[in-house]
Design a protein around this motif. Structure first.
Motif, mmCIF file in Angstrom:
data_model
loop_
_atom_site.group_PDB
_atom_site.id
_atom_site.type_symbol
_atom_site.label_atom_id
_atom_site.label_comp_id
_atom_site.label_asym_id
_atom_site.label_seq_id
_atom_site.Cartn_x
_atom_site.Cartn_y
_atom_site.Cartn_z
ATOM 1 N N GLY A 109 6.380 7.593 -8.234
ATOM 2 C CA GLY A 109 5.226 7.695 -9.116
ATOM 3 C C GLY A 109 5.600 7.861 -10.571
ATOM 4 N N PRO A 144 -3.690 6.190 -7.517
ATOM 5 C CA PRO A 144 -2.479 5.474 -7.116
ATOM 6 C C PRO A 144 -2.763 3.987 -6.942
ATOM 7 N N ASP A 195 -1.929 10.348 -5.443
ATOM 8 C CA ASP A 195 -2.607 10.114 -4.169
ATOM 9 C C ASP A 195 -3.115 11.448 -3.638
ATOM 10 N N SER A 219 2.540 1.542 -3.464
ATOM 11 C CA SER A 219 1.641 1.512 -4.622
ATOM 12 C C SER A 219 1.880 0.303 -5.523
ATOM 13 N N HIS A 235 -3.471 17.077 -9.064
ATOM 14 C CA HIS A 235 -3.876 15.689 -8.847
ATOM 15 C C HIS A 235 -3.930 14.985 -10.194
ATOM 16 N N LYS A 249 -1.920 13.032 -0.371
ATOM 17 C CA LYS A 249 -0.533 13.488 -0.227
ATOM 18 C C LYS A 249 -0.299 14.882 -0.791
ATOM 19 N N ARG A 286 0.843 -1.205 0.000
ATOM 20 C CA ARG A 286 0.000 0.000 0.000
ATOM 21 C C ARG A 286 0.877 1.253 0.000
ATOM 22 N N GLU A 343 0.844 14.606 -7.981
ATOM 23 C CA GLU A 343 0.704 13.413 -7.136
ATOM 24 C C GLU A 343 -0.623 12.721 -7.441
ATOM 25 N N GLY A 365 5.256 12.211 -2.208
ATOM 26 C CA GLY A 365 4.530 12.948 -1.182
ATOM 27 C C GLY A 365 5.430 13.734 -0.261
ATOM 28 N N GLY A 371 -2.419 0.021 -5.816
ATOM 29 C CA GLY A 371 -2.263 -0.537 -4.479
ATOM 30 C C GLY A 371 -3.044 -1.818 -4.314
ATOM 31 N N LYS A 386 -6.677 -0.692 -0.589
ATOM 32 C CA LYS A 386 -7.456 0.440 -1.084
ATOM 33 C C LYS A 386 -8.945 0.235 -0.841
#
Length: 541
Positions: free
Chosen positions: A217, A158, A304, A94, A318, A307, A91, A302, A281, A160, A132
């Motif tokens: 990422g 993201p 997530d 990711s 995002h 974050k 998690r 990001e 993050g 996971g 998730k």
């Protein structure tokens, strides 16, 4: 006429239709209907581990290397719960692991009949912090849609882990559902809002000193080429986090590499008038232990949502890293080459090297160099939480192979089982690195390596204890307590599993490790050595 198809067949058919080629796990009483169905699923290979947490690490390693959702098949209660620490890592990092756990029969769900073996009052609740989302199936007809939904959720940024739990009787009951063919594995795209990309491009275009910090990422999204295009357009230096080591070419003239625990690198990034942070993050390990204090504007990309701006004020974008970087690369104005910027990058790396030269670390640097020379370019490496891995976080050049570790949550025992999972992809040799303390968490998986003939060479650096904790305790308290460990003869132990093993020395390490990596199948190389760690650079003035 053969036996009728059942819920277990629906699971294997759906996984195959979604694109799964290999699954990991361990059988259990409530899951036998699923495991029986595996023999009727020739396109789905199963790799059986010896402990469930290691099976989960194996699924994580396969998912990280391939970028594909990877099934993990476990049984109810104790088997399922043993995966939790590993899924915490998945998690945090990711990794798209699809956990398929059996459950007690339907009569025991939701506070019904009690007293079943392995029963938990709310099994899925135990997974709430490490997945998730979770799906509970109550009828066989729900299986294809539940698995397809979980697959898409695991893969969507993201990425996971996701849990699907299926009761024992649902796996065993005959079904009239036709063979599964039409399921959609495509994740939901996470496209950034156009006005945010435009504003980020405006800020970067107006910057005199744009700089970039790229995280995991970028690697996970396949954004490396877009990052190179953007950095070259802006003439912006790029540092990578430990989790994003392969996000930018190591030897590129704009590459600051990964020395983000060194104040020389941190200070340089802080001096940007616009700092682009993408795919990170800015957590503890990516911010020089929260000492990082940017002085200019920050643009943070990001996937997530939680974050965004969680550690620093920023223009929060995002979105998926790759698509956002591609949009920025198209939107910004290309700048002419600037030798002064490349000179700054070279000066930062020279200052880092000079700082290391001033410490008594020649032996440690030579060991890491020997490992790098022995591992073929393009081959992946998996690192446990061990002293040599701490060096690798900053100093390892992945050379196209990827370098993976358990820094997301920091648990021991990751390196070897994760490497086994990666090796199941069949792409060539894989390196695993552990200390003797971490090796004992996963030593049972030598049986897995031998049974499935997985091409993993396991380097065990034997320093007689928990080396990192020893170092921390000695520096904090003057002496270490309970860090010294009795351990086996790892060479003899590997031999008992039928795995070739070599005891090496720093002088022979490159030769012995190279020879092991050139032999197909599992191999173990043991290096008895106490390593030191470079000074905590975040404490420098």
């Amino acid at each position: 006429m053969g036996a009728p198809r059942n819920g277990g067949d629906l699971v294997t058919e759906t996984l195959t239709a979604l694109g799964a080629r290999v699954a990991f796990g361990i059988p259990g009483q409530h899951a036998l209907g699923l495991f029986d169905a595996l023999r009727r699923a020739p396109g789905l290979r199963f790799v059986s581990s010896r402990v469930e947490n290691n099976a989960a690490f194996a699924a994580d390693g396969h998912a990280r290397l391939t970028g594909e959702v990877t099934p993990l098949l476990v049984s109810t209660g104790p088997g399922a719960l043993l995966t939790l620490a590993s899924l915490q890592e998945s998690r945090a990092s990711s990794a798209p692991v699809l956990v398929i756990s059996s459950q007690v029969p339907r009569a025991g769900l939701g506070g019904g009949r009690h007293g079943y073996l392995h029963e938990l009052p709310e099994q899925s609740a135990s997974f709430a912090n490490v997945t998730k989302t979770a799906f509970t199936v109550r009828h066989a007809s729900q299986i294809p849609s539940a698995l397809a939904g979980a697959w898409r959720a695991a893969a969507s940024a993201p990425a996971g882990p996701v849990l699907v739990e299926i009761p024992q009787d649902v796996l065993l009951e005959p079904t009239v559902v036709p063979p599964v063919e039409d399921v959609d594995p495509a994740p939901v795209p996470l496209t950034p809002r156009a006005e945010l990309v435009a504003e980020a491009a405006r800020l970067l275009d107006g910057a005199r000193r744009p700089r970039i910090l790229a995280g995991g990422g970028v690697s996970r999204s396949g954004g490396r080429d877009a990052l190179v295009a953007l950095a070259e357009a802006l003439r912006a230096p790029v540092a990578t986090t430990f989790g994003g080591k392969d996000a930018f070419p190591w030897d590129h003239p704009l590459s600051l590499q990964s020395w983000i625990e060194d104040r020389h690198t941190t200070d340089y990034l802080e001096g940007a008038d616009v700092l682009l942070v993408v795919g990170s993050g800015l957590g503890e390990l990516s911010s020089n232990y929260h000492t990082f204090a940017p002085r200019g504007r920050v643009v943070q990309v990001e996937a997530d949502l939680g974050k965004l701006e969680s550690n620093h004020p920023a223009l929060g974008v995002h979105g998926d890293a790759a698509s956002t970087l591609a949009g920025l690369a198209e939107a910004v104005t290309r700048r002419p080459a600037d030798p002064a910027v490349e000179g700054e990058v070279a000066s930062v790396k020279a200052a880092v090297a000079a700082r290391l030269d001033a410490q008594d670390l020649a032996a440690e640097r030579a060991v890491l160099a020997a490992v790098r020379e022995a591992l073929p370019d393009g081959a992946p490496s998996f690192w446990d939480m061990t002293m040599l891995a701490y060096w690798a976080w900053s100093a390892w050049d992945p050379r196209g192979g990827g370098a993976y570790s358990a820094q997301g949550s920091g648990g021991l025992g990751y390196g070897f089982p994760a490497a086994l999972g990666a090796a199941a992809a069949g792409r060539g040799p894989v390196l695993a690195v552990s200390g003797d303390g971490g090796a004992m968490y996963s030593v049972a998986e030598l049986a897995t390596a031998r049974q499935h003939d997985l091409d993993v060479t396991w380097l065990v650096v034997d320093d007689g204890g928990y080396g990192i904790l020893r170092e921390y305790m000695e520096s904090s308290f003057g002496e270490a307590t309970h860090t010294e460990l009795a351990r086996p003869d790892f060479v003899a132990l590997a031999g008992a599993f039928g795995v070739p093993a070599t005891r090496t020395s720093p002088e022979r390490l490159r030769e012995d490790l190279s020879a092991a990596l050139s032999r197909p199948g599992p191999n173990v190389v043991v290096l008895p050595m106490v390593l030191g760690l470079f000074a905590p650079t975040h404490l420098d003035g």
